[in-house]
Design an enzyme around this catalytic site. Structure first.
Site, PDB file in Angstrom:
ATOM      1  N   LYS A 265      30.725  77.185  23.754  1.00 15.52           N
ATOM      2  CA  LYS A 265      31.013  76.197  22.702  1.00 15.52           C
ATOM      3  C   LYS A 265      31.117  76.902  21.353  1.00 15.52           C
ATOM      4  O   LYS A 265      30.189  77.577  20.925  1.00 15.52           O
ATOM      5  CB  LYS A 265      29.900  75.135  22.668  1.00 15.52           C
ATOM      6  CG  LYS A 265      30.010  74.147  21.488  1.00 15.52           C
ATOM      7  CD  LYS A 265      28.917  73.073  21.517  1.00 15.52           C
ATOM      8  CE  LYS A 265      28.951  72.210  20.254  1.00 15.52           C
ATOM      9  NZ  LYS A 265      27.872  71.198  20.218  1.00 15.52           N
ATOM     10  N   ASP A 270      29.308  71.795  12.588  1.00 13.45           N
ATOM     11  CA  ASP A 270      29.243  70.437  13.144  1.00 13.45           C
ATOM     12  C   ASP A 270      28.622  69.484  12.122  1.00 13.45           C
ATOM     13  O   ASP A 270      27.412  69.408  11.975  1.00 13.45           O
ATOM     14  CB  ASP A 270      28.407  70.457  14.435  1.00 13.45           C
ATOM     15  CG  ASP A 270      28.324  69.079  15.097  1.00 13.45           C
ATOM     16  OD1 ASP A 270      29.061  68.161  14.670  1.00 13.45           O
ATOM     17  OD2 ASP A 270      27.526  68.936  16.043  1.00 13.45           O
ATOM     18  N   LYS A 277      26.221  63.394  10.445  1.00 10.91           N
ATOM     19  CA  LYS A 277      24.809  63.748  10.608  1.00 10.91           C
ATOM     20  C   LYS A 277      24.064  63.511   9.299  1.00 10.91           C
ATOM     21  O   LYS A 277      24.668  63.570   8.230  1.00 10.91           O
ATOM     22  CB  LYS A 277      24.687  65.243  10.961  1.00 10.91           C
ATOM     23  CG  LYS A 277      25.067  65.592  12.388  1.00 10.91           C
ATOM     24  CD  LYS A 277      24.838  67.073  12.646  1.00 10.91           C
ATOM     25  CE  LYS A 277      25.218  67.447  14.067  1.00 10.91           C
ATOM     26  NZ  LYS A 277      24.385  66.809  15.088  1.00 10.91           N
ATOM     27  N   GLU A 349      30.545  66.018  20.162  1.00 13.15           N
ATOM     28  CA  GLU A 349      31.854  66.694  20.183  1.00 13.15           C
ATOM     29  C   GLU A 349      31.885  67.899  21.099  1.00 13.15           C
ATOM     30  O   GLU A 349      32.954  68.294  21.571  1.00 13.15           O
ATOM     31  CB  GLU A 349      32.250  67.103  18.752  1.00 13.15           C
ATOM     32  CG  GLU A 349      31.695  68.446  18.269  1.00 13.15           C
ATOM     33  CD  GLU A 349      30.176  68.512  18.196  1.00 13.15           C
ATOM     34  OE1 GLU A 349      29.538  67.439  18.139  1.00 13.15           O
ATOM     35  OE2 GLU A 349      29.620  69.627  18.213  1.00 13.15           O
ATOM     36  N   ARG A 351      30.888  68.384  24.157  1.00 19.11           N
ATOM     37  CA  ARG A 351      31.399  68.072  25.497  1.00 19.11           C
ATOM     38  C   ARG A 351      32.897  67.799  25.464  1.00 19.11           C
ATOM     39  O   ARG A 351      33.595  68.026  26.451  1.00 19.11           O
ATOM     40  CB  ARG A 351      30.612  66.885  26.076  1.00 19.11           C
ATOM     41  CG  ARG A 351      30.726  65.616  25.276  1.00 19.11           C
ATOM     42  CD  ARG A 351      29.613  64.618  25.564  1.00 19.11           C
ATOM     43  NE  ARG A 351      28.368  64.951  24.876  1.00 19.11           N
ATOM     44  CZ  ARG A 351      27.250  64.231  24.979  1.00 19.11           C
ATOM     45  NH1 ARG A 351      27.208  63.157  25.747  1.00 19.11           N
ATOM     46  NH2 ARG A 351      26.172  64.599  24.314  1.00 19.11           N
TER      47      ARG A 351
HETATM   48  N1  BES Z   1      25.451  70.437  18.038  1.00 16.81           N
HETATM   49  C1  BES Z   1      24.777  69.224  18.315  1.00 16.81           C
HETATM   50  C2  BES Z   1      23.496  69.427  19.107  1.00 16.81           C
HETATM   51  C3  BES Z   1      22.319  69.970  18.349  1.00 16.81           C
HETATM   52  C4  BES Z   1      21.667  69.186  17.416  1.00 16.81           C
HETATM   53  C5  BES Z   1      21.836  71.211  18.634  1.00 16.81           C
HETATM   54  C6  BES Z   1      20.560  69.688  16.770  1.00 16.81           C
HETATM   55  C7  BES Z   1      20.722  71.700  18.000  1.00 16.81           C
HETATM   56  C8  BES Z   1      20.086  70.938  17.064  1.00 16.81           C
HETATM   57  C9  BES Z   1      25.680  68.304  19.119  1.00 16.81           C
HETATM   58  O1  BES Z   1      27.021  68.383  18.828  1.00 16.81           O
HETATM   59  C10 BES Z   1      25.260  66.907  18.794  1.00 16.81           C
HETATM   60  O2  BES Z   1      25.384  66.522  17.684  1.00 16.81           O
HETATM   61  N2  BES Z   1      24.739  66.201  19.791  1.00 16.81           N
HETATM   62  C11 BES Z   1      24.276  64.884  19.594  1.00 16.81           C
HETATM   63  C12 BES Z   1      24.684  64.070  20.785  1.00 16.81           C
HETATM   64  C13 BES Z   1      24.445  62.585  20.612  1.00 16.81           C
HETATM   65  C14 BES Z   1      25.374  62.033  19.560  1.00 16.81           C
HETATM   66  C15 BES Z   1      24.680  61.933  21.940  1.00 16.81           C
HETATM   67  C16 BES Z   1      22.762  64.934  19.451  1.00 16.81           C
HETATM   68  O3  BES Z   1      22.126  65.751  20.120  1.00 16.81           O
HETATM   69  O4  BES Z   1      22.246  64.209  18.629  1.00 16.81           O
HETATM   70 ZN    ZN Z   2      27.687  70.159  18.121  1.00 12.82          ZN
HETATM   71 MN    MN Z   3      27.564  67.117  17.204  1.00 10.93          MN
END
Ligand code: BES
Ligand code: ZN
Ligand code: MN
Length: 494
Positions: A265, A270, A277, A349, A351
């Protein structure tokens, strides 16, 4: 950092600092005994007077001992012999390099593989080399006045008896792993305004230039359009930076041998997109390309090793940004596989870019595909910062990855991919939704990917909790480069 192995007696070995172990209670390791004898019982005296307890990871630095060739002697506490375990071993190694780096010694000779510091000489050697490199790593390249590089430049793994023949090969491979990790960490630590998808592509092309058995190809958005990568492209819509799909083909074996494909990835930042976020700690989302960086580090390491294996790195890379053009919650896109996806949350995103990269990976006729992704915050909640999450559609592959993790102390913990979780991704309007709700967030993310990996043996590593550290020690860890390289080494050895 350079490494070598040498057989020799501890009092005669010339070096900036010789490191020997002392057990709790005062018993000296064999290498310490030789020094004690040469230096007229200087060590026994110190211990008798209480200057060195031998407690786990305690250290005492001595200068110019009479009868000893090394300029310094570092005593390291090994604790109680019967209480040594992997954790105390690592504490001892860490304390050793902290103490060594506080001296002006340019080189050091460590008597740690033959006695005391761990049960398994190979394991200890690997961990010591990784620790030496970690202590020498600098992340201040963007400061106007970077700190001086570490003075300690050469580590000799010294043994009293003839070292096992296998050690030399292991050390050379581990040295390549440390350099791969340094590349991974350096790229991961770079901010999003420097490390863009274009920058990552340039790095991958440079790797291809540096190693004649790596061929790098970079696909542009128009190419992805033609391939039907509607899911990947939906993520980059809000960004001014062009997305790239990077492939690195490492050819180390017969052309006919099916490759292992590593998919990383590569979200270079992000923001969450329209599902923005919160602001706190959002800077850490520059690390959302750690999967990609670990693929690059692993490819470099195996190319340096000349591993007899075919390996392909596939890196989908883009930014996830909000804008007037950005994908909106509720938008429905068609993936390269033909399956349609309702994007209920633009922050899920990873996935969306991975599913198209996974479908694309079929073109390499893979033996095995492993994706590596900072995929879910939920994985950090489940496993903390110790183990990466592991999922696989084949239990044998899962076991091999677990074993490689133990061998390198870059560990993974398997989680379920059961069908029972799949209905959480149901959508009223598309083949699936891109989120499954808060419960089991790491699992539903893996279940989403599983819908695109039915044609081959596959594993997914969620490295959200292990790829970097937050807080005062903020920085990339270089994981899971040790795990991936070990897995590939094990395969090449088979
Ligand atoms: N890159 C993030 C995952 C992440 C968040 C890794 C914090 C390390 C620390 C990923 O893209 C994401 O935002 N995932 C969301 C998924 C949710 C919206 C289902 C998450 O984990 O909140
Ligand atoms: Zn991400
Ligand atoms: Mn994300």
């Amino acid at each position: 950092m350079e490494f070598s192995i040498k057989q020799g007696s501890s009092e005669k070995l010339k070096s900036g600092c010789v490191v020997v172990g002392v057990f709790e209670g005062g018993k000296l390791s064999a290498a310490a005994q030789a020094i004690d004898k040469a230096a007229k019982h200087a060590l026994s005296d110190l211990i008798a007077q209480g200057d060195m307890s031998g407690k786990t990871a305690s250290t005492l630095l001595l200068h110019k001992l009479p009868g000893v060739a090394a300029e310094r002697v570092l005593l390291v506490g090994l604790g109680k012999a019967d209480e040594l375990n992997n954790k105390t071993s690592l504490d001892i190694i860490d304390a050793t390099f902290k103490a060594l780096n506080a001296t002006p010694a340019k080189d050091a000779a460590l008597y740690i593989t033959d006695e005391g510091v761990g049960k398994d000489a190979v394991w200890v050697l690997k961990q010591a080399a990784l620790s030496a490199a970690e202590h020498a790593f600098r992340a201040d390249g963007l400061k106007s006045k970077p700190a001086e590089p570490a003075t300690l430049k050469h580590i000799t793994f010294a043994t009293l008896d003839k070292p096992a023949a296998a050690l030399k090969n292991v050390l050379e491979q581990t040295a390549a792993v440390t350099r791969g990790m340094a590349l991974t960490k350096t790229l991961a630590n770079l901010p999003g305004n420097i490390c863009t998808p274009t920058y990552l592509a340039a790095q991958a092309l440079a790797l291809g230039k540096a190693h004649k058995n790596i061929k790098t190809t970079v696909l542009e958005e128009k190419d992805m359009q033609k391939l039907g990568m509607g899911s990947f492209l939906s993520v980059t819509r809000g960004s001014e930076q062009p997305a790239k799909l990077i492939t690195l083909e490492y050819n180390g074996a017969d052309k006919k041998q099916k490759p292992v494909v590593l998919v990383g990835k590569g979200i270079t930042f992000d923001t969450g997109g329209i599902s923005l976020k919160p602001g706190a700690d959002m800077d850490e989302m520059k690390y959302d390309m750690c999967g990609a960086a670990s693929v690059l580090g692993t490819m470099q390491a195996i190319a340096e090793m000349g591993l007899k294996l075919n390996v392909v790195g596939v890196i989908p890379t883009c930014e996830n940004m909000p804008s007037g053009k950005a994908t909106k919650p509720g938008d429905i896109v068609t993936s390269m596989s033909g399956q349609t996806i309702e994007i209920l949350n633009t922050d899920a995103e990873g996935r969306l870019i991975l599913c198209d990269a996974l479908t694309y990976s079929s073109k390499f006729n893979p033996d095995t595909v492993i994706d590596i992704a900072t995929l879910t915050g939920a994985c950090v909640i489940a496993l903390g910062h110790v183990a990466s999450g592991l999922f696989s559609n084949e239990d044998k592959l899962a076991q091999e990855l677990i074993a490689a993790g133990e061998q390198t102390h870059d560990r993974v913990w398997q989680m379920p991919l059961w069908e029972d979780y799949q209905p959480l991704l149901d959508s009223n309007f598309a083949d699936m939704a891109n989120i499954g709700g808060r419960a089991g967030g790491t699992i539903t993310a893996a279940c989403f990917l599983a819908r695109f990996t039915k044609d081959y043996r596959w594993a997914h590593l969620d490295i959200a909790g292990t790829a970097w550290k937050s807080g005062k020690d903020k920085g990339a860890t270089g994981r899971p480069v040790p795990l991936l390289t070990q897995y590939l080494i094990n395969r090449a050895n088979k």
